[in-house]
Design a protein around this motif. Structure first.
Motif, PDB file in Angstrom:
ATOM      1  N   HIS A 124      -9.387   4.517   0.254  1.00 47.11           N
ATOM      2  CA  HIS A 124      -8.458   4.019   1.265  1.00 47.11           C
ATOM      3  C   HIS A 124      -8.066   2.563   1.002  1.00 47.11           C
ATOM      4  CE1 HIS A 124      -6.577   3.076   5.035  1.00 47.11           C
ATOM      5  NE2 HIS A 124      -7.562   2.261   5.402  1.00 47.11           N
ATOM      6  N   VAL A 125      -9.041   1.709   0.762  1.00 43.07           N
ATOM      7  CA  VAL A 125      -8.765   0.287   0.531  1.00 43.07           C
ATOM      8  C   VAL A 125      -7.969   0.087  -0.758  1.00 43.07           C
ATOM      9  CG1 VAL A 125      -9.863  -1.918  -0.050  1.00 43.07           C
ATOM     10  CG2 VAL A 125     -10.702  -0.580   1.881  1.00 43.07           C
ATOM     11  N   ASN A 126      -8.353   0.784  -1.811  1.00 43.73           N
ATOM     12  CA  ASN A 126      -7.658   0.641  -3.093  1.00 43.73           C
ATOM     13  C   ASN A 126      -6.197   1.045  -2.981  1.00 43.73           C
ATOM     14  OD1 ASN A 126     -10.118  -0.119  -4.175  1.00 43.73           O
ATOM     15  ND2 ASN A 126     -10.490   1.829  -5.217  1.00 43.73           N
ATOM     16  N   HIS A 127      -5.946   2.158  -2.321  1.00 48.50           N
ATOM     17  CA  HIS A 127      -4.568   2.635  -2.228  1.00 48.50           C
ATOM     18  C   HIS A 127      -3.733   1.820  -1.247  1.00 48.50           C
ATOM     19  CE1 HIS A 127      -6.234   6.144  -4.344  1.00 48.50           C
ATOM     20  NE2 HIS A 127      -4.981   6.313  -4.764  1.00 48.50           N
ATOM     21  N   SER A 128      -4.353   1.343  -0.180  1.00 45.71           N
ATOM     22  CA  SER A 128      -3.616   0.497   0.760  1.00 45.71           C
ATOM     23  C   SER A 128      -3.080  -0.741   0.058  1.00 45.71           C
ATOM     24  CB  SER A 128      -4.523   0.093   1.927  1.00 45.71           C
ATOM     25  OG  SER A 128      -4.894   1.228   2.689  1.00 45.71           O
TER      26      SER A 128
END
Length: 251
Positions: A124-128
């Motif tokens: 989630h954090v990487n793609h955000s």
């Protein structure tokens, strides 16, 4: 003109059938590349939300195709959010922490959900970040403070780009290639496997490229090096400068 009852019912049935056929046809049409991602529903539960893409699915073409963007965001990223929320349901107190804080302190996450948080929280954090550091008509030479920092740490943008692409191409299997601010305050290129994030290593990710096959295979097949090279054409240096400033403040 007088219409008898039988004729009226025939016309009514014909009109209704036409409208039904038109509705079916509309429903069966596949999403066009110019559509934007669905807006997230209002959060009434404290659950983590899937952020919408800040541009249309086809906005990064020809470098990243619309179908890849649609599947990447709407399927892969959405799955990370769903799985992470399911894990956190077991420990409501954790919902008061940011996902970034959970990843920075994975050893404090209950062991039975730690792997799920690591994989899906990282995803989630990487793609955000990934969606934000790209934009239509992006790319070109870096500008602002990040340009000076790249020159100071790597000698030139060309040398940095070469090192970054080489690291991304060499990453075995799925993972990410990153430009991070390390604990000494210097910029360095690093890689992580799967959906691991540099945050868990005490590093601040300034920019990163997804080298999972789902990020490029529809358009580039096994030509990861071509994808890595094309990706520089969509970078959002304004956003990257903001992340660089945030990295400096967080030191």
């Amino acid at each position: 003109m007088t219409i008898n009852r039988r004729h009226f019912l025939f016309l009514l049935a014909t009109g209704t059938g036409t409208l039904a056929l038109q509705a079916c046809a509309s429903a069966e049409q596949s999403p066009s590349g110019s559509q934007t991602s669905p807006e997230p529903k209002p959060d009434t539960t404290g659950a983590i939300q899937l952020p919408p893409l800040p541009y249309a699915y086809d906005a990064l073409e020809p470098h990243i195709d619309a179908k890849t963007m649609q599947f990447h965001h709407d399927k892969h990223h959405a799955a990370y959010v769903k799985n992470l929320n399911a894990a956190l349901e077991k420990y409501p107190k954790l919902k008061g922490k940011t996902v970034e804080d959970l990843l920075r302190q994975l050893d404090r996450v209950p062991e039975d959900i730690r792997k799920t948080v690591r994989n899906n929280g990282g995803g989630h954090v990487n793609h955000s970040m990934f969606w934000q550091i790209m934009k239509p008509q992006g790319g070109g030479e870096p500008t602002g403070a990040i340009a000076s920092a790249i020159k100071e740490n790597f000698g030139s943008f060309a040398d940095f780009k070469k090192q970054f692409n080489a690291a991304g191409a060499a990453q075995f299997g799925s993972g990410w290639v990153w430009l991070v601010r390390n604990k000494a305050g210097k910029l360095e290129v690093t890689t992580t496997a799967n959906q691991d994030t540099p945050l868990s290593q005490g590093l601040y990710p300034i920019l990163g490229n997804d080298v999972w096959e789902h990020a490029y295979y529809l358009n580039y097949q096994n030509r990861r090096a071509d994808y890595l090279e094309a990706w520089w054409n969509v970078l959002n240096w304004d956003e990257i400068n903001q992340r660089f400033a945030a990295a400096s403040k967080s030191a």
